[in-house]
Motif scaffolding. Structure first.
Motif, short mmCIF file in Angstrom:
data_model
loop_
_atom_site.label_atom_id
_atom_site.label_comp_id
_atom_site.label_asym_id
_atom_site.label_seq_id
_atom_site.Cartn_x
_atom_site.Cartn_y
_atom_site.Cartn_z
N ASN A 179 9.07 15.67 -10.21
CA ASN A 179 9.16 16.05 -11.62
C ASN A 179 7.98 15.56 -12.45
O ASN A 179 8.00 15.66 -13.68
CB ASN A 179 10.48 15.55 -12.21
N GLY A 180 6.96 15.04 -11.79
CA GLY A 180 5.72 14.71 -12.48
C GLY A 180 5.81 13.52 -13.41
O GLY A 180 5.08 13.46 -14.41
N LEU A 181 6.67 12.56 -13.11
CA LEU A 181 6.77 11.36 -13.94
C LEU A 181 5.69 10.37 -13.54
O LEU A 181 5.49 10.09 -12.35
CB LEU A 181 8.16 10.73 -13.79
N SER A 182 5.00 9.82 -14.51
CA SER A 182 3.93 8.87 -14.22
C SER A 182 4.53 7.57 -13.68
O SER A 182 5.51 7.06 -14.22
CB SER A 182 3.12 8.59 -15.49
N PRO A 183 3.95 7.01 -12.62
CA PRO A 183 4.53 5.81 -12.01
C PRO A 183 4.26 4.55 -12.81
O PRO A 183 3.25 4.43 -13.50
CB PRO A 183 3.82 5.74 -10.65
N THR A 184 5.18 3.61 -12.71
CA THR A 184 4.97 2.29 -13.28
C THR A 184 4.10 1.47 -12.32
O THR A 184 3.85 1.89 -11.19
CB THR A 184 6.31 1.56 -13.48
N ARG A 185 3.68 0.30 -12.77
CA ARG A 185 2.89 -0.57 -11.90
C ARG A 185 3.67 -0.93 -10.64
O ARG A 185 3.13 -0.96 -9.54
CB ARG A 185 2.51 -1.85 -12.65
N GLU A 186 4.97 -1.19 -10.82
CA GLU A 186 5.81 -1.55 -9.67
C GLU A 186 5.94 -0.39 -8.70
O GLU A 186 5.97 -0.58 -7.48
CB GLU A 186 7.19 -2.00 -10.14
N GLU A 187 6.03 0.82 -9.22
CA GLU A 187 6.18 1.99 -8.36
C GLU A 187 4.90 2.32 -7.60
O GLU A 187 4.94 2.97 -6.55
CB GLU A 187 6.62 3.20 -9.20
N MET A 188 3.77 1.89 -8.13
CA MET A 188 2.50 2.13 -7.44
C MET A 188 2.17 1.04 -6.42
O MET A 188 1.26 1.20 -5.60
CB MET A 188 1.35 2.25 -8.45
N ALA A 189 2.89 -0.06 -6.46
CA ALA A 189 2.58 -1.18 -5.57
C ALA A 189 3.03 -0.87 -4.14
O ALA A 189 4.05 -0.22 -3.91
CB ALA A 189 3.27 -2.45 -6.07
N LEU A 190 2.24 -1.34 -3.19
CA LEU A 190 2.63 -1.26 -1.79
C LEU A 190 3.59 -2.40 -1.47
O LEU A 190 3.52 -3.46 -2.08
CB LEU A 190 1.39 -1.36 -0.89
N LYS A 191 4.47 -2.19 -0.51
CA LYS A 191 5.40 -3.24 -0.10
C LYS A 191 4.88 -3.92 1.16
O LYS A 191 4.76 -3.29 2.21
CB LYS A 191 6.80 -2.65 0.15
N GLU A 192 4.56 -5.20 1.03
CA GLU A 192 3.98 -5.93 2.14
C GLU A 192 5.04 -6.39 3.14
O GLU A 192 6.17 -6.68 2.77
CB GLU A 192 3.21 -7.15 1.62
N SER A 193 4.62 -6.43 4.40
CA SER A 193 5.51 -6.90 5.46
C SER A 193 4.68 -7.53 6.57
O SER A 193 3.60 -7.04 6.90
CB SER A 193 6.32 -5.73 6.03
N GLN A 194 5.18 -8.62 7.12
CA GLN A 194 4.52 -9.26 8.25
C GLN A 194 5.02 -8.70 9.58
O GLN A 194 4.45 -8.97 10.64
CB GLN A 194 4.76 -10.78 8.21
N ASP A 195 6.09 -7.92 9.53
CA ASP A 195 6.69 -7.40 10.76
C ASP A 195 5.91 -6.19 11.28
O ASP A 195 5.47 -5.34 10.50
CB ASP A 195 8.14 -6.98 10.50
N TYR A 196 5.77 -6.12 12.59
CA TYR A 196 5.11 -4.97 13.21
C TYR A 196 6.00 -3.74 13.03
O TYR A 196 7.17 -3.76 13.42
CB TYR A 196 4.87 -5.25 14.69
N PRO A 197 5.48 -2.67 12.42
CA PRO A 197 6.36 -1.57 12.01
C PRO A 197 6.61 -0.50 13.07
O PRO A 197 7.32 0.47 12.79
CB PRO A 197 5.58 -0.96 10.83
N TYR A 198 6.06 -0.66 14.26
CA TYR A 198 6.19 0.39 15.26
C TYR A 198 6.98 -0.09 16.47
O TYR A 198 7.02 -1.29 16.77
CB TYR A 198 4.80 0.88 15.70
N THR A 199 7.60 0.84 17.14
CA THR A 199 8.37 0.52 18.33
C THR A 199 7.43 0.05 19.44
O THR A 199 6.40 0.66 19.70
CB THR A 199 9.16 1.75 18.82
N ILE A 200 7.80 -1.04 20.07
CA ILE A 200 7.00 -1.57 21.18
C ILE A 200 7.64 -1.12 22.49
O ILE A 200 8.81 -1.39 22.76
CB ILE A 200 6.93 -3.11 21.14
N PHE A 201 6.86 -0.40 23.30
CA PHE A 201 7.37 0.09 24.57
C PHE A 201 7.01 -0.91 25.68
O PHE A 201 5.88 -1.39 25.74
CB PHE A 201 6.75 1.45 24.90
N VAL A 202 7.97 -1.21 26.51
CA VAL A 202 7.72 -2.15 27.62
C VAL A 202 8.07 -1.49 28.95
O VAL A 202 8.73 -0.48 29.01
CB VAL A 202 8.55 -3.44 27.45
#
Length: 202
Positions: A179-202
Motif C-alpha cells: 500500500n505504499g506506506l513509508s517505512p519507519t526507522r525500525e521497519e528499515m532495520a535489518l534483524k541481526e542473528s549469530q545463528d547460521y540460517p541455512y540447513t546443514i547437510f551431513v
C-alpha cells in the motif's frame, strides 16, 4: 551478511538451488557479485532523481522503482540502499531482511538485468565478466534466492482479500509495502542473528 532463501556467499554448499538450462551459466554465475554490481548503480539513480524538480519525483520513483517507489520517499529509498550495501558486506553476523528490503532489491535487480541483457558485449564484460557476455537469468535468480514475491501483488486485489485469505501472505510489513506506506526507522532495520540460517547437510 544478508540472509536469502539460499546462501549467496557460498554457492558450493548444498541447498535447494534450481539450475538454469545453461550449465556454463550455472557454474559461472555469482549471486553476491550480481547484487553488489546492481546496488552500486543506485547512488547515481537516486542522485539523478534528487536533481529533478520535486513535483516530478513520484513519477521518477515509479519509473525506476515500480513497486518500492510507491512509498514516495527519497529518504527511504536512500536508507534502504545504504542498509543493504552495509549488510551485504558486514561479515560479523547474519542479517535478516523484511519485505521492504526485498521489494527495493527486486526493483533494482529487474532494472539492472534488463539494461545488462540489452548491453553490448563490452559493456556486459565490464559489469559481470564471469558470465562472459551471457544474459542474466533473472527469473532463475529470484526463484532461488527470494523467499517469495508477495510484494508484487496488486494493492486492490490484496486489500479485497478476506482475513483468512491474507493469512497465507505471511511476510513482515507486507501490507505497508503493497500500500505504499513509508517505512519507519525500525521497519528499515535489518534483524541481526549469530545463528547460521541455512540447513546443514551431513
Amino acid at each position: 551478511m544478508l540472509v536469502f532463501k539460499n546462501n549467496i556467499y557460498d554457492t558450493s554448499s548444498p541447498g535447494k538451488l534450481v539450475p538454469s538450462t545453461d550449465s556454463d551459466y550455472n557454474a559461472s554465475f555469482d549471486p553476491l557479485h550480481f547484487i553488489e554490481v546492481a546496488l552500486d548503480q543506485e547512488d547515481e539513480v537516486l542522485s539523478f532523481i534528487e536533481r529533478q524538480p520535486r513535483e516530478y519525483w513520484i513519477e521518477d520513483f515509479l519509473q525506476f522503482y515500480p513497486h518500492a517507489g510507491r512509498m514516495n520517499s527519497l529518504h527511504a529509498l536512500k536508507e534502504l540502499l545504504n542498509i543493504l550495501m552495509s549488510g551485504l558486506n558486514k561479515t560479523a553476523c547474519w542479517q535478516h531482511m523484511n519485505t521492504y528490503h526485498f521489494c527495493f532489491l527486486y526493483d533494482v535487480l529487474v532494472r539492472f538485468s534488463f539494461n545488462y541483457n540489452h548491453d553490448n558485449l563490452q559493456e556486459k564484460l565490464s559489469y559481470l565478466p564471469e558470465l562472459k557476455g551471457k544474459d542474466v537469468y533473472l527469473g532463475n535468480f529470484v526463484n532461488n534466492y527470494f523467499f517469495n514475491t508477495h510484494f508484487l501483488t496488486d494493492p486492490d486485489h490484496f486489500n479485497s482479500l478476506e482475513k483468512e485469505e491474507k493469512s497465507s501472505y505471511d511476510c513482515p510489513h507486507l501490507f505497508s509495502v503493497i500500500n505504499g506506506l513509508s517505512p519507519t526507522r525500525e521497519e528499515m532495520a535489518l534483524k541481526e542473528s549469530q545463528d547460521y540460517p541455512y540447513t546443514i547437510f551431513v
